[in-house]
Design an enzyme around this catalytic site. Structure first.
Site, PDB file in Angstrom:
ATOM      1  N   ALA A 284       5.698   4.043  17.344  1.00 60.28           N
ATOM      2  CA  ALA A 284       5.440   4.700  15.454  1.00 60.28           C
ATOM      3  C   ALA A 284       5.870   5.878  15.794  1.00 60.28           C
ATOM      4  O   ALA A 284       5.579   6.707  14.785  1.00 60.28           O
ATOM      5  CB  ALA A 284       4.804   4.060  15.237  1.00 60.28           C
TER       6      ALA A 284
ATOM      7  N   GLY B 202       6.813  14.396  14.615  1.00 59.24           N
ATOM      8  CA  GLY B 202       5.884  15.483  15.284  1.00 59.24           C
ATOM      9  C   GLY B 202       5.886  14.693  16.477  1.00 59.24           C
ATOM     10  O   GLY B 202       5.952  15.583  18.145  1.00 59.24           O
ATOM     11  N   HIS B 203       6.580  13.673  17.018  1.00 55.08           N
ATOM     12  CA  HIS B 203       6.466  13.301  18.310  1.00 55.08           C
ATOM     13  C   HIS B 203       8.337  13.876  18.431  1.00 55.08           C
ATOM     14  O   HIS B 203       8.442  14.213  19.883  1.00 55.08           O
ATOM     15  CB  HIS B 203       6.734  11.464  18.832  1.00 55.08           C
ATOM     16  CG  HIS B 203       5.314  11.006  18.118  1.00 55.08           C
ATOM     17  ND1 HIS B 203       5.384  10.272  16.884  1.00 55.08           N
ATOM     18  CD2 HIS B 203       4.113  10.849  18.590  1.00 55.08           C
ATOM     19  CE1 HIS B 203       3.743   9.947  17.398  1.00 55.08           C
ATOM     20  NE2 HIS B 203       3.550  10.163  18.163  1.00 55.08           N
TER      21      HIS B 203
ATOM     22  N   GLN C 174      -8.608  15.249  22.056  1.00 50.12           N
ATOM     23  CA  GLN C 174      -7.660  14.698  23.183  1.00 50.12           C
ATOM     24  C   GLN C 174      -7.012  15.662  24.091  1.00 50.12           C
ATOM     25  O   GLN C 174      -7.428  15.714  25.224  1.00 50.12           O
ATOM     26  CB  GLN C 174      -6.805  13.193  22.296  1.00 50.12           C
ATOM     27  CG  GLN C 174      -6.062  12.619  23.560  1.00 50.12           C
ATOM     28  CD  GLN C 174      -4.828  12.087  22.198  1.00 50.12           C
ATOM     29  OE1 GLN C 174      -5.470  11.476  22.245  1.00 50.12           O
ATOM     30  NE2 GLN C 174      -4.346  12.383  22.703  1.00 50.12           N
TER      31      GLN C 174
ATOM     32  N   VAL D 284       3.044  19.393  13.555  1.00 50.43           N
ATOM     33  CA  VAL D 284       3.678  18.915  12.211  1.00 50.43           C
ATOM     34  C   VAL D 284       3.177  18.895  10.669  1.00 50.43           C
ATOM     35  O   VAL D 284       2.449  17.671  11.332  1.00 50.43           O
ATOM     36  CB  VAL D 284       5.095  18.303  13.018  1.00 50.43           C
ATOM     37  CG1 VAL D 284       6.011  18.053  12.170  1.00 50.43           C
ATOM     38  CG2 VAL D 284       5.785  18.314  14.404  1.00 50.43           C
TER      39      VAL D 284
END
Length: 288
Positions: free
Chosen positions: A40, A44-45, A161, A184
């Site tokens: 998904a 950002g990714h 994390q 982001v």
């Protein structure tokens, strides 16, 4: 009979094939960058993949919705799975290879070994999401050891994390450099998240309260406020008075230990977590 799915980028499922392809790159003295995701993919990714592309010769992206980091009442079944779109985004961002293992590959029959980082995993997110970080650290260990990249790229939005993964790699002597890239955001300040797709228009408006609370903390620190208890109370009041928002926590912690602090020092992080409608969101910002 449906047409077979064709990928716009090289994909692999099995770990031996993944290692063979990476080894062939290492024989050419290529540096390996790795971006672990649950799919998904959003901007950002994409920024993580682009960062890996800038720093490494060969970029691997994993897409795996990890069941062990979801609680019994969380959204594992409904978590968005958009493989075709994700592969296109990987290719556009500059990835060389996408690893899409199955659950049976990552958790074969009789799987019984888990990785747990004490203390850091027991507070904040860990206090309300039982075994969440055990699932995260176990799968990230398996992902890192499967491809042994030179660098692995994580987003700053999941601050706890990335801190836990750093500690895990240090403790277990995993020879991978952990790179944390900036959060982001949309133009209105909302941190990008795959779960944002769950939000209605009204809920999305309420979700802006998370970034507003962080900005409030940043502004007060920059103005010279030293009473962190007062700042935390103001953050909590802003969130609890926003419609559709159910606060989990809003606090200021030491950037390394993640322990709550009462007096300012050079390395602090403001952290917030809340349900907006039925969707749980997190956000953070550093405070100097």
């Amino acid at each position: 009979m449906s047409e077979p799915f064709t990928s716009p980028i090289k994909t692999v499922q099995e770990i031996p094939e993944l290692r063979t392809l990476i080894q062939s790159q290492r024989k050419q003295d290529a540096s390996i960058g790795f971006v672990p995701t649950m799919g998904a993919l959003h901007a950002g990714h994409v920024s993580l993949i682009e960062a890996a592309r800038e720093e490494c010769d060969f970029v691997v992206v994993s897409i795996f919705v990890n069941p062990t980091q979801f609680g019994p009442n969380e959204d594992f079944d409904s978590y968005p799975r958009l493989l075709a779109q994700d592969l296109e985004k990987c290719q556009t961002a500059g990835a060389d290879l996408v690893w899409v293992p199955t659950t049976d590959i990552m958790y074969p029959p009789h799987f019984s070994t888990y990785v747990e980082v004490k203390t850091l995993s027991e507070i904040l997110e860990g206090a309300t999401r039982t075994n969440h970080f055990q699932g995260v650290t176990t799968i990230v260990t398996k992902l890192l050891l499967s491809c042994l990249p030179d660098k692995a790229f994580f987003g700053a939005k999941d601050y706890q994390q990335q801190a836990i993964i750093r500690q895990m790699c240090l403790d277990l002597n995993i020879p991978v450099e952990i790179k944390t890239c900036p959060t982001v955001r949309d133009a209105d300040g909302l941190a990008l998240s795959s779960r944002n797709t769950y939000l209605s228009e009204t809920e999305r408006e309420s979700a802006l309260s998370l970034s507003h609370a962080l900005n409030l903390a940043k502004e007060k620190i920059q103005a010279g406020e030293t009473n962190l208890s007062h700042i935390k109370t103001e953050m909590q009041r802003l969130l609890t008075t926003t419609p559709l928002v159910k606060l989990d926590y809003a606090t200021i912690v030491d950037a390394q230990t993640l322990e709550e602090i009462e007096t300012p020092h050079p390395k602090m992080v403001a952290l917030v977590a809340a349900f907006v409608g039925t969707t749980r969101l997190i956000d953070n910002c550093t405070l100097n």
